[in-house]
Design a protein around this motif. Sequence first.
Motif, PDB file in Angstrom:
ATOM      1  N   ILE A 126       0.837  -1.203   0.000  1.00  0.00           N
ATOM      2  CA  ILE A 126       0.000   0.000   0.000  1.00  0.00           C
ATOM      3  C   ILE A 126       0.873   1.253   0.000  1.00  0.00           C
ATOM      4  CG2 ILE A 126      -1.607   1.335   1.421  1.00  0.00           C
ATOM      5  CD1 ILE A 126      -2.785  -1.431   2.304  1.00  0.00           C
ATOM      6  N   LYS A 127       1.908   1.268   0.839  1.00  0.00           N
ATOM      7  CA  LYS A 127       2.764   2.451   0.959  1.00  0.00           C
ATOM      8  C   LYS A 127       3.545   2.732  -0.326  1.00  0.00           C
ATOM      9  CE  LYS A 127       4.980   3.310   4.727  1.00  0.00           C
ATOM     10  NZ  LYS A 127       5.859   3.231   5.916  1.00  0.00           N
ATOM     11  N   MET A 128       3.930   1.652  -1.018  1.00  0.00           N
ATOM     12  CA  MET A 128       4.790   1.856  -2.191  1.00  0.00           C
ATOM     13  C   MET A 128       4.003   2.046  -3.490  1.00  0.00           C
ATOM     14  SD  MET A 128       6.280  -1.955  -3.094  1.00  0.00           S
ATOM     15  CE  MET A 128       7.176  -2.081  -1.568  1.00  0.00           C
ATOM     16  N   ALA A 129       2.676   2.080  -3.436  1.00  0.00           N
ATOM     17  CA  ALA A 129       1.875   2.162  -4.660  1.00  0.00           C
ATOM     18  C   ALA A 129       2.304   3.294  -5.595  1.00  0.00           C
ATOM     19  CB  ALA A 129       0.393   2.273  -4.313  1.00  0.00           C
ATOM     20  N   PRO A 130       2.464   4.528  -5.113  1.00  0.00           N
ATOM     21  CA  PRO A 130       2.856   5.606  -6.042  1.00  0.00           C
ATOM     22  C   PRO A 130       4.222   5.374  -6.678  1.00  0.00           C
ATOM     23  CG  PRO A 130       1.986   6.507  -3.985  1.00  0.00           C
ATOM     24  CD  PRO A 130       2.208   5.047  -3.754  1.00  0.00           C
ATOM     25  N   LYS A 131       5.209   4.959  -5.874  1.00  0.00           N
ATOM     26  CA  LYS A 131       6.561   4.757  -6.406  1.00  0.00           C
ATOM     27  C   LYS A 131       6.611   3.573  -7.360  1.00  0.00           C
ATOM     28  CE  LYS A 131       9.151   7.952  -4.470  1.00  0.00           C
ATOM     29  NZ  LYS A 131       9.922   8.908  -5.291  1.00  0.00           N
ATOM     30  N   LEU A 132       5.931   2.488  -6.995  1.00  0.00           N
ATOM     31  CA  LEU A 132       5.925   1.323  -7.870  1.00  0.00           C
ATOM     32  C   LEU A 132       5.342   1.696  -9.234  1.00  0.00           C
ATOM     33  CD1 LEU A 132       4.887  -2.282  -6.899  1.00  0.00           C
ATOM     34  CD2 LEU A 132       4.003  -1.238  -8.980  1.00  0.00           C
ATOM     35  N   THR A 133       4.250   2.446  -9.204  1.00  0.00           N
ATOM     36  CA  THR A 133       3.573   2.815 -10.448  1.00  0.00           C
ATOM     37  C   THR A 133       4.444   3.711 -11.322  1.00  0.00           C
ATOM     38  OG1 THR A 133       1.480   2.658  -9.254  1.00  0.00           O
ATOM     39  CG2 THR A 133       1.430   3.747 -11.378  1.00  0.00           C
ATOM     40  N   GLU A 134       5.310   4.518 -10.703  1.00  0.00           N
ATOM     41  CA  GLU A 134       6.213   5.378 -11.474  1.00  0.00           C
ATOM     42  C   GLU A 134       7.117   4.573 -12.403  1.00  0.00           C
ATOM     43  OE1 GLU A 134       8.557   7.925  -9.030  1.00  0.00           O
ATOM     44  OE2 GLU A 134       6.823   8.952  -8.154  1.00  0.00           O
ATOM     45  N   HIS A 135       7.426   3.337 -12.002  1.00  0.00           N
ATOM     46  CA  HIS A 135       8.353   2.517 -12.782  1.00  0.00           C
ATOM     47  C   HIS A 135       7.638   1.548 -13.721  1.00  0.00           C
ATOM     48  CE1 HIS A 135      11.898   3.958 -10.624  1.00  0.00           C
ATOM     49  NE2 HIS A 135      11.156   3.918  -9.536  1.00  0.00           N
ATOM     50  N   LEU A 136       6.318   1.693 -13.844  1.00  0.00           N
ATOM     51  CA  LEU A 136       5.530   0.829 -14.721  1.00  0.00           C
ATOM     52  C   LEU A 136       5.349   1.506 -16.073  1.00  0.00           C
ATOM     53  CD1 LEU A 136       3.828  -1.811 -14.878  1.00  0.00           C
ATOM     54  CD2 LEU A 136       1.858  -0.414 -14.178  1.00  0.00           C
TER      55      LEU A 136
END
Length: 292
Positions: free
Chosen positions: A235-245
Amino acid sequence: MSEIRLYVTTTEKKAEQVLDLLSEVFGEEDFAIATTEIDEKKDIWEASVYMMREDEDQVRVRVEEALKAPFPTMAVEREVIPDIDWVAKSLEGLKPVRAGRFLVHGSHDRDKVRPGDIGIEIDAGQAFGTGHHGTTAGCLEVIDKVLRSRPVDNALDLGTGSGVLAIAVRKLKNIPVLATDIDPIATRVAAENVRRNGIASGIVTRTAPGFHSTAFAEYGPFDLVIANILARPLIKMAPKLTEHLAPGGSVILSGILAEQRWKVLAAYNGAKLRHIRTIWRNGWVTIHLDRP
């Protein structure tokens, strides 16, 4: 030679601050830095740096110097990580696991691989992921579905553990895979398992304590991101993870108890991802999303 962990015990907020400080001190040197939740209710966390024994003295000096001004009362503690033959201790009783086209098996069950199976050999060891847990098996099923139905040219296995999911991707499709973990032992085990499975190239293993690691920018963006971790960090990493998609890319999330799935979905819907499917195994769920 034994591995050493130097760590401090503090709150989540301060642990994140310590992580940032140590990341600045050690940069891209070969020392893994991580934070770990110890007690959620009491807000007890540890921030750690891992090294071999020969590097301990100089690393301790640098850690204490970095913490002296912002955290003058914070004590640096020490743990020796023992060298244990986990494979020998854990092999008994593990049966092959079938998930999609994959058969995950130990070295003692190589004869169980049938024609048409995609065999992945993983002995029980120090890193999570032998295929026996519902989350790993769920990820394997969804990986099979995604790679059958969607174009994928570049993949990330975030929190790789044993490396089983990265190996699965590479065995299904000849594409580059970045496999990362915050734990240097897991990274080492994953690299060993890659070699054990006859993969000479195409999978890069990296110890990466967070998205500030340069590995993600160096090898991304990714058409497929697999993260089999736990609900709260997902949940916490959702924004950062999505940046690399990459645009049109897929995300496979697991390590999620069934009752936690709505919170995870809400976080990734908020990051503009679309829910494709959820599969269930033994009280755990694996979620497939994509970027429209």
